[in-house]
Design an enzyme around this catalytic site. Sequence first.
Site, PDB file in Angstrom:
ATOM      1  CB  SER A  97     -13.084 -16.681  -8.815  1.00  0.00           C
ATOM      2  OG  SER A  97     -11.690 -17.273  -9.321  1.00  0.00           O
ATOM      3  CG  HIS A 101      -8.460  -5.815 -14.208  1.00  0.00           C
ATOM      4  ND1 HIS A 101      -8.948  -4.876 -13.288  1.00  0.00           N
ATOM      5  CD2 HIS A 101      -7.888  -6.821 -13.424  1.00  0.00           C
ATOM      6  CE1 HIS A 101      -8.832  -5.416 -11.996  1.00  0.00           C
ATOM      7  NE2 HIS A 101      -8.089  -6.310 -12.213  1.00  0.00           N
ATOM      8  CG  HIS A 111     -15.311 -10.465  -8.082  1.00  0.00           C
ATOM      9  ND1 HIS A 111     -16.123 -10.593  -7.052  1.00  0.00           N
ATOM     10  CD2 HIS A 111     -14.431 -11.271  -7.973  1.00  0.00           C
ATOM     11  CE1 HIS A 111     -15.875 -11.496  -6.244  1.00  0.00           C
ATOM     12  NE2 HIS A 111     -15.002 -12.120  -6.983  1.00  0.00           N
ATOM     13  CG  ASN A 113     -15.743 -16.779  -5.713  1.00  0.00           C
ATOM     14  OD1 ASN A 113     -16.495 -17.170  -5.001  1.00  0.00           O
ATOM     15  ND2 ASN A 113     -14.682 -17.331  -6.041  1.00  0.00           N
ATOM     16  CE1 TYR A 114     -23.202 -16.794  -7.721  1.00  0.00           C
ATOM     17  CE2 TYR A 114     -21.804 -16.183  -9.462  1.00  0.00           C
ATOM     18  CZ  TYR A 114     -22.832 -15.723  -8.849  1.00  0.00           C
ATOM     19  OH  TYR A 114     -23.627 -14.684  -8.943  1.00  0.00           O
ATOM     20  NE  ARG A 115     -17.230 -18.722  -1.301  1.00  0.00           N
ATOM     21  CZ  ARG A 115     -17.178 -17.301  -1.423  1.00  0.00           C
ATOM     22  NH1 ARG A 115     -16.865 -16.608  -2.592  1.00  0.00           N
ATOM     23  NH2 ARG A 115     -17.762 -16.393  -0.770  1.00  0.00           N
ATOM     24  CG  HIS A 145     -27.880  -3.393  -8.489  1.00  0.00           C
ATOM     25  ND1 HIS A 145     -27.679  -4.351  -7.379  1.00  0.00           N
ATOM     26  CD2 HIS A 145     -26.491  -2.709  -8.500  1.00  0.00           C
ATOM     27  CE1 HIS A 145     -26.352  -3.943  -6.630  1.00  0.00           C
ATOM     28  NE2 HIS A 145     -25.825  -2.897  -7.467  1.00  0.00           N
ATOM     29  CG  HIS A 175      -8.037   1.404   4.093  1.00  0.00           C
ATOM     30  ND1 HIS A 175      -8.464   0.242   3.728  1.00  0.00           N
ATOM     31  CD2 HIS A 175      -7.504   1.689   2.916  1.00  0.00           C
ATOM     32  CE1 HIS A 175      -8.098  -0.049   2.411  1.00  0.00           C
ATOM     33  NE2 HIS A 175      -7.454   0.893   2.170  1.00  0.00           N
TER      34      HIS A 175
END
Lengths: 341, 341
Positions: A97, A101, A111, A113-115, A145, A175
């Site tokens: 991952s 910044h 960001h 992430n591969y798992r 994209h 929120h």
Amino acid sequence: MEMPPVESRSRARSLLMGLQDSICQGLQALDGEGQFQEESWQRPEGGGGRSRVMKEGRVFEQGGVNFSEVEGDQLPPSILNQRPEAKGHPWFAVGTSMVLHPRNPWVPTVHLNYRYFEAGPVWWFGGGADLTPYYPFLADARHFHRTLQGACDSVDPRYYKVFKPWCDEYFYLRHRQETRGVGGIFYDYQDPSGVLYKGAEPEAAAAAAAAASGPIEQDWEQLFSLASACGHAFLPSYVPIVERRHNRAYGEAERQFQLYRRGRYVEFNLVFDRGTIFGLQTNGRTESILMSLPPLVRWEYGYTPAPGSREALLTEVFTRPQNWLEDPALEPLCQPHQAVE
Amino acid sequence: MEMPPVESRSRARSLLMGLQDSICQGLQALDGEGQFQEESWQRPEGGGGRSRVMKEGRVFEQGGVNFSEVEGDQLPPSILNQRPEAKGHPWFAVGTSMVLHPRNPWVPTVHLNYRYFEAGPVWWFGGGADLTPYYPFLADARHFHRTLQGACDSVDPRYYKVFKPWCDEYFYLRHRQETRGVGGIFYDYQDPSGVLYKGAEPEAAAAAAAAASGPIEQDWEQLFSLASACGHAFLPSYVPIVERRHNRAYGEAERQFQLYRRGRYVEFNLVFDRGTIFGLQTNGRTESILMSLPPLVRWEYGYTPAPGSREALLTEVFTRPQNWLEDPALEPLCQPHQAVE
């Protein structure tokens, strides 16, 4: 369920460690000054990882690229809800991952992430990448994209149609009624059942149904290829954006807006992010998990951007799900605020 | 369960609005420059509140004191787990909460919350206050605890013995193995059953059992008095600490450590805090709920304080549960780092 191939764990490990290596090399070359510092660590319950962090680079104020491999006796409830067959079985997981910044507010945060998981009779792949701009550039969202779409299409043209709305759904701050940024792709629990979409929201489910009526055929090899294609699409999806933006001058107003928007990143990661919650629930290495948090962040009670400003465009358009590739309404909306390069 | 008195809602409202008023007046007098700005708001599902925020004061970089009164058809699952009798009943809640982020790192951050709930056949009081220093002063921790203990004792001498360890347990960052600070008091679900401790951890449960063998008698009036005594003890518990510390000069190192430690505050509030989660789950006013987050925050991967430093003392002693009032080992431990006043 179909068994994974012999050597599944070592192949997944090699893929994801290799991804960490190539991404770090690419980012170091791009930054030109910052170096990744590596720390290897062991987890008492089994497994370990190597965390790589760049601090105070030329381009990157902070960046982290983590590889980890962990094992345990019992998956946490948040995952067993989705994978009841794994109950009572030991599990294995390997993942890479990354969160970057950048210092310059014209350059977006990103960001990835591969798992890969195995647990008793089941195994699955998950992952994705998403882009979080501070300032709104249509060309950047489109490039990001388009590159990920190309990677998905190279394996099966139905993937992007499902994983794009799934990303919008997953990286959503309820929120705030905002997406984390312009999204990208996200997928989870991909296995040979071939039911692509396993999220929670009807909107993405509808897109999933439309994209693939009925399950699609996908085996371990295909899902491995998908992770590889998407993972290796990261540098081409992001590096050109950095090159375009990172020399552009900025002032205190842009910096302050960046610090303010970074607050949303913290809110998402600590309140909603499945990876963060999984890590904290499974006694992960806190410093590595929270490496995703920005180095400096600001909250401001009651802030709203001036109407018609770049900051308003970011908030009102670039934190809403959009069809970045095809919606003709986006161009006139963004046009007044596209920087001259 | 024993019915609440006639006018229970309006009495709880008056107590908690009055508390907001007196705290804001006291803090404004203390700050001397900053003024609270008030915003009143309505909640679409019922109720509303008044948020008061001070920004960029002389003492307070940011401070918020919120009053809210909310109603709904059904409590969220997190509360129904604790109060199954409330299931299927409309609910009413009134509360005042406060978080202060001083500018000067020698001055501690502080939090307070008192609340009252009614839901069908049940009602309860909850609340507490806790202190989060950036620099370790034994005298401050002692003064804060002694004042709250006095308030509790004025109603029943068993309360502090239970509510002090409950506070240590509640304001605990599991992933850091740290308390949020030196604690104070915390209690929840207090009703005429008189079983004081209703937390999750055996340590505090043992303290509770030791302090009050068997349920104690407490009715609505007594719990109302407890909220009043503790709420009105806030200014005397905190103002003298500010007066002692806020003129002390500080440098960049202290400021940076303060910003770093504020990160823990964010982690607690977004990952663990029941009030924050309740607010976000019940469609509360996001800006008011997240007013508790500090105005500027820093994360730093892999930071550890220099051995023997003030920062190490803060981390190793002032973020662990301690018997602040009586433990004789604390004095020699703290002595080298107590500022001359």
